[in-house]
Design a protein around this motif. Structure first.
Motif, short mmCIF file in Angstrom:
data_model
loop_
_atom_site.label_atom_id
_atom_site.label_comp_id
_atom_site.label_asym_id
_atom_site.label_seq_id
_atom_site.Cartn_x
_atom_site.Cartn_y
_atom_site.Cartn_z
N GLU A 1 -3.06 45.54 -77.10
CA GLU A 1 -3.15 44.21 -76.49
C GLU A 1 -4.18 44.31 -75.37
OE1 GLU A 1 -0.34 40.81 -74.40
OE2 GLU A 1 0.58 42.48 -75.46
N LEU A 2 -5.21 43.48 -75.46
CA LEU A 2 -6.31 43.51 -74.51
C LEU A 2 -6.49 42.14 -73.88
CD1 LEU A 2 -8.73 45.17 -73.35
CD2 LEU A 2 -10.05 44.40 -75.31
N ASP A 3 -6.37 42.08 -72.55
CA ASP A 3 -6.59 40.83 -71.83
C ASP A 3 -8.09 40.53 -71.84
OD1 ASP A 3 -6.66 38.64 -70.15
OD2 ASP A 3 -5.57 39.61 -68.52
N LEU A 4 -8.46 39.37 -72.38
CA LEU A 4 -9.87 39.03 -72.54
C LEU A 4 -10.51 38.43 -71.29
CD1 LEU A 4 -9.74 37.60 -76.16
CD2 LEU A 4 -10.62 39.83 -75.42
N ARG A 5 -9.70 38.06 -70.31
CA ARG A 5 -10.27 37.48 -69.08
C ARG A 5 -11.05 38.55 -68.32
NH1 ARG A 5 -4.69 34.70 -67.56
NH2 ARG A 5 -4.10 36.72 -68.36
N ALA B 1 -20.36 42.66 -76.28
CA ALA B 1 -21.73 42.92 -76.71
C ALA B 1 -21.80 42.97 -78.23
CB ALA B 1 -22.23 44.24 -76.12
N TYR B 2 -22.82 42.32 -78.79
CA TYR B 2 -23.04 42.29 -80.24
C TYR B 2 -24.10 43.31 -80.62
CZ TYR B 2 -25.03 40.82 -84.68
OH TYR B 2 -25.52 40.81 -85.96
N LYS B 3 -23.91 43.97 -81.77
CA LYS B 3 -24.91 44.91 -82.26
C LYS B 3 -24.99 44.82 -83.77
CE LYS B 3 -26.51 49.49 -81.24
NZ LYS B 3 -26.20 50.75 -80.58
N VAL C 1 -16.01 45.28 -77.16
CA VAL C 1 -15.27 44.56 -76.13
C VAL C 1 -14.88 45.56 -75.06
CG1 VAL C 1 -13.28 43.09 -75.65
CG2 VAL C 1 -14.37 43.00 -77.90
N MET C 2 -15.36 45.33 -73.83
CA MET C 2 -15.08 46.22 -72.72
C MET C 2 -14.18 45.49 -71.73
SD MET C 2 -18.94 47.67 -72.56
CE MET C 2 -19.55 46.10 -73.15
N ALA D 1 -10.26 47.08 -67.13
CA ALA D 1 -9.68 48.36 -66.73
C ALA D 1 -10.38 49.54 -67.39
CB ALA D 1 -8.19 48.39 -67.06
N GLY D 2 -11.53 49.29 -68.04
CA GLY D 2 -12.31 50.35 -68.64
C GLY D 2 -12.02 50.61 -70.11
N GLU D 3 -11.07 49.89 -70.70
CA GLU D 3 -10.79 50.08 -72.12
C GLU D 3 -11.93 49.52 -72.96
OE1 GLU D 3 -9.43 47.89 -69.90
OE2 GLU D 3 -7.71 46.99 -70.87
N VAL D 4 -12.21 50.17 -74.08
CA VAL D 4 -13.29 49.77 -74.98
C VAL D 4 -12.75 49.66 -76.39
CG1 VAL D 4 -15.52 50.41 -75.95
CG2 VAL D 4 -15.04 50.88 -73.55
N LEU D 5 -13.10 48.56 -77.06
CA LEU D 5 -12.69 48.32 -78.43
C LEU D 5 -13.92 47.90 -79.22
CD1 LEU D 5 -10.40 47.81 -80.54
CD2 LEU D 5 -10.28 45.50 -79.65
N VAL D 6 -14.16 48.54 -80.37
CA VAL D 6 -15.28 48.18 -81.23
C VAL D 6 -14.70 47.60 -82.51
CG1 VAL D 6 -17.31 48.99 -82.47
CG2 VAL D 6 -16.73 49.98 -80.25
N ILE D 7 -15.12 46.36 -82.84
CA ILE D 7 -14.62 45.65 -84.01
C ILE D 7 -15.79 45.43 -84.96
CG2 ILE D 7 -13.43 43.59 -84.83
CD1 ILE D 7 -12.46 43.17 -81.93
N GLY D 8 -15.57 45.71 -86.26
CA GLY D 8 -16.61 45.59 -87.26
C GLY D 8 -16.44 44.36 -88.13
#
Length: 91
Positions: free
Chosen positions: A43-47, A52-54, A67-68, A71-78
């Motif tokens: 669960e990641l708070d988006l506020r 970034a798009y690549k 999505v960064m 709190a420093g968490e990073v999620l990469v979605i394809g």
């Protein structure tokens, strides 16, 4: 009630991809292993997040969103298409 949901690819440890259910609901991005899971695995708070798009031509996952969190968490979605990527980025 979800603002947007769908089965997307999540980049895992060591560059592996796994297909998971993603839901955006009330400023939160929820990730489930499958549709029957009662609780999200992420669960990641988006506020305040930075997105970034690549584009990567010729790769297994041609479009990604990074999505960064605050709190420093990073999620990469394809994604398989640029249009699908744009729909998720806008929300």
């Amino acid at each position: 009630e979800a603002q947007l949901c769908g089965f997307l690819w999540r980049k895992r440890w060591l560059g592996q991809w796994s297909k998971q259910l993603f839901i955006i609901r009330e400023h939160a991005l929820l990730c489930f292993r499958c549709a029957t899971d009662p609780q999200p695995v992420l669960e990641l708070d988006l506020r305040g997040c930075h997105v970034a798009y690549k584009a990567k031509h010729g790769k297994k996952m041609p479009h990604t969103l990074k999505v960064m969190g605050t709190a420093g968490e990073v999620l990469v979605i394809g994604f398989q298409s640029r249009q699908q990527t744009e729909d998720w980025r806008k929300v």
